[in-house]
Write a protein that holds these residues in place. Structure first.
Motif, short mmCIF file in Angstrom:
data_model
loop_
_atom_site.label_atom_id
_atom_site.label_comp_id
_atom_site.label_asym_id
_atom_site.label_seq_id
_atom_site.Cartn_x
_atom_site.Cartn_y
_atom_site.Cartn_z
N MET A 1 0.60 -1.50 0.15
CA MET A 1 -0.09 0.07 0.41
C MET A 1 1.11 1.12 -0.14
O MET A 1 1.54 1.66 0.79
CB MET A 1 -0.64 0.25 1.35
N SER A 2 0.66 2.04 -0.72
CA SER A 2 1.60 3.25 -1.23
C SER A 2 0.86 4.13 -1.46
O SER A 2 1.54 4.98 -2.80
CB SER A 2 2.71 2.76 -1.00
N ASP A 3 -0.10 3.84 -2.61
CA ASP A 3 -0.84 4.82 -3.25
C ASP A 3 -1.70 5.99 -2.97
O ASP A 3 -1.82 7.19 -3.25
CB ASP A 3 -1.94 4.30 -4.24
N GLU A 4 -1.88 6.58 -1.29
CA GLU A 4 -2.06 7.46 -0.43
C GLU A 4 -3.51 7.99 -1.34
O GLU A 4 -3.82 8.74 -1.25
CB GLU A 4 -0.99 8.94 -1.30
N ARG A 5 -4.33 7.05 -0.88
CA ARG A 5 -5.59 7.74 -1.61
C ARG A 5 -6.14 7.62 -0.22
O ARG A 5 -5.79 7.67 1.13
CB ARG A 5 -5.62 6.36 -2.03
N SER A 6 -7.36 8.02 -0.48
CA SER A 6 -8.03 8.61 0.95
C SER A 6 -9.53 6.91 1.53
O SER A 6 -9.44 6.83 0.90
CB SER A 6 -9.05 9.57 1.00
N ILE A 7 -8.34 7.59 2.84
CA ILE A 7 -10.10 6.33 3.52
C ILE A 7 -10.41 6.77 4.34
O ILE A 7 -10.73 7.76 4.98
CB ILE A 7 -8.27 5.58 4.51
N ARG A 8 -11.51 6.27 4.77
CA ARG A 8 -12.69 6.14 6.21
C ARG A 8 -12.44 5.86 7.71
O ARG A 8 -11.58 4.55 7.35
CB ARG A 8 -13.97 5.96 5.97
N VAL A 9 -12.40 6.58 8.35
CA VAL A 9 -11.57 5.51 9.52
C VAL A 9 -13.26 6.29 11.02
O VAL A 9 -13.16 7.19 10.93
CB VAL A 9 -10.66 6.49 10.61
N GLU A 10 -13.35 4.98 10.87
CA GLU A 10 -14.55 4.60 11.87
C GLU A 10 -14.41 4.08 13.19
O GLU A 10 -14.08 3.27 12.91
CB GLU A 10 -16.02 4.79 11.14
N PHE A 11 -14.52 4.29 14.36
CA PHE A 11 -14.34 4.19 15.76
C PHE A 11 -15.69 4.69 16.11
O PHE A 11 -16.42 4.17 15.77
CB PHE A 11 -13.75 5.25 16.60
N THR A 12 -16.57 2.88 16.75
CA THR A 12 -17.87 2.72 17.05
C THR A 12 -17.07 2.64 18.75
O THR A 12 -16.53 2.58 18.68
CB THR A 12 -18.46 1.62 15.69
N LYS A 13 -19.28 2.80 18.80
CA LYS A 13 -18.63 2.28 20.19
C LYS A 13 -19.25 0.61 20.56
O LYS A 13 -19.50 -0.02 19.00
CB LYS A 13 -19.70 2.99 21.35
N TYR A 14 -19.89 -0.21 21.56
CA TYR A 14 -19.39 -1.41 21.63
C TYR A 14 -21.05 -1.61 21.27
O TYR A 14 -21.54 -2.71 20.55
CB TYR A 14 -19.22 -1.75 22.77
N ASP A 15 -21.83 -1.29 21.61
CA ASP A 15 -23.44 -1.14 20.53
C ASP A 15 -23.64 -0.83 19.98
O ASP A 15 -24.32 -0.59 19.14
CB ASP A 15 -23.69 0.20 21.77
N GLY A 16 -22.31 -0.70 18.97
CA GLY A 16 -22.31 0.48 17.19
C GLY A 16 -22.76 1.03 16.59
O GLY A 16 -22.43 1.25 15.93
N SER A 17 -23.08 2.17 17.98
CA SER A 17 -22.95 3.49 17.94
C SER A 17 -22.11 4.67 17.60
O SER A 17 -20.85 4.31 17.49
CB SER A 17 -23.58 3.99 18.64
N LEU A 18 -22.18 4.68 16.21
CA LEU A 18 -20.11 6.06 15.72
C LEU A 18 -19.59 6.77 16.74
O LEU A 18 -20.92 7.45 17.02
CB LEU A 18 -20.93 7.18 14.44
N HIS A 19 -18.68 6.77 17.11
CA HIS A 19 -18.08 7.73 17.55
C HIS A 19 -16.96 8.38 17.07
O HIS A 19 -17.89 8.84 16.20
CB HIS A 19 -17.03 6.05 18.64
N TRP A 20 -15.57 8.62 17.18
CA TRP A 20 -14.93 9.18 16.26
C TRP A 20 -15.39 8.80 14.92
O TRP A 20 -14.84 7.69 14.93
CB TRP A 20 -13.57 9.65 16.87
N HIS A 21 -15.03 10.02 14.00
CA HIS A 21 -14.90 9.08 12.70
C HIS A 21 -14.04 9.75 11.56
O HIS A 21 -14.95 11.54 12.01
CB HIS A 21 -16.31 8.72 11.89
N HIS A 22 -13.47 9.92 10.56
CA HIS A 22 -13.05 10.63 9.85
C HIS A 22 -12.09 10.47 8.50
O HIS A 22 -12.03 9.49 8.62
CB HIS A 22 -11.74 11.73 10.44
#
Length: 169
Positions: A1-22
């Motif tokens: 991996m070195s193509d430097e594309r954008s990715i989505r970073v998604e942390f959730t809580k244990y119940d599946g609710s969205l937490h930190w994301h960017h």
């Protein structure tokens, strides 16, 4: 991996609710895992709250099989290393990494102070979300290992992140 594309970073809580994301830029991969970075001025959101802007660049490390992620902040940010104890990062799509935040954080401040944070939140959430015993033990063991690694300045917590950080701006 070195193509430097954008990715989505998604942390959730244990119940599946969205937490930190960017969004981050995929930088590459090494023996420690997959690295992504954000330039100074990047923002992230906690759930649906307003975005938080980060004044300094940072890189994130997503290990292949560790119960954690790590962020390494450029100076002069007061926090040098911030490790989230989380489930093993998974890649449900090539442009998305996701994990469940398990509350505990291993932090190294730029002044050298190292500590485990949010133990109270972990205790509260393990009851509220009914963390299974294997999740509780994996989270605690991961926090213990990371505290030791950060204290002795073992890689990737010594110098390797600097090269990745240099690729961000």
């Amino acid at each position: 991996m070195s193509d430097e594309r954008s990715i989505r970073v998604e942390f959730t809580k244990y119940d599946g609710s969205l937490h930190w994301h960017h969004t981050a830029r995929l930088l590459g991969e090494d023996v420690h895992g997959v690295w992504a970075g954000c330039p100074a001025g990047a923002s992230m959101r906690r759930g649906q709250e307003p975005p938080v802007v980060f004044p300094q660049a940072f890189v994130m490390l997503f290990p292949r099989d560790g119960w954690w992620t790590a962020s390494f902040n450029a100076a002069p940010h007061k926090t040098e290393v911030y490790c989230d104890i989380a489930t093993v990062p998974s890649w449900p799509a090539p442009d998305t990494v996701t994990m469940v935040d398990l509350d505990l954080d291993v932090i190294r401040k730029r002044n050298g102070r190292i500590y485990l944070d949010d133990e109270d939140e972990f205790d509260e959430h393990r009851v509220r979300y009914a963390y299974p015993p294997q999740v509780v033990s994996a989270a605690r063991a991961s926090a213990e290992r990371l505290l030791k690694a950060v204290r002795v300045n073992a890689e990737p917590f010594a110098t390797v992140s600097r090269d990745w950080l240099a690729r961000v701006d």
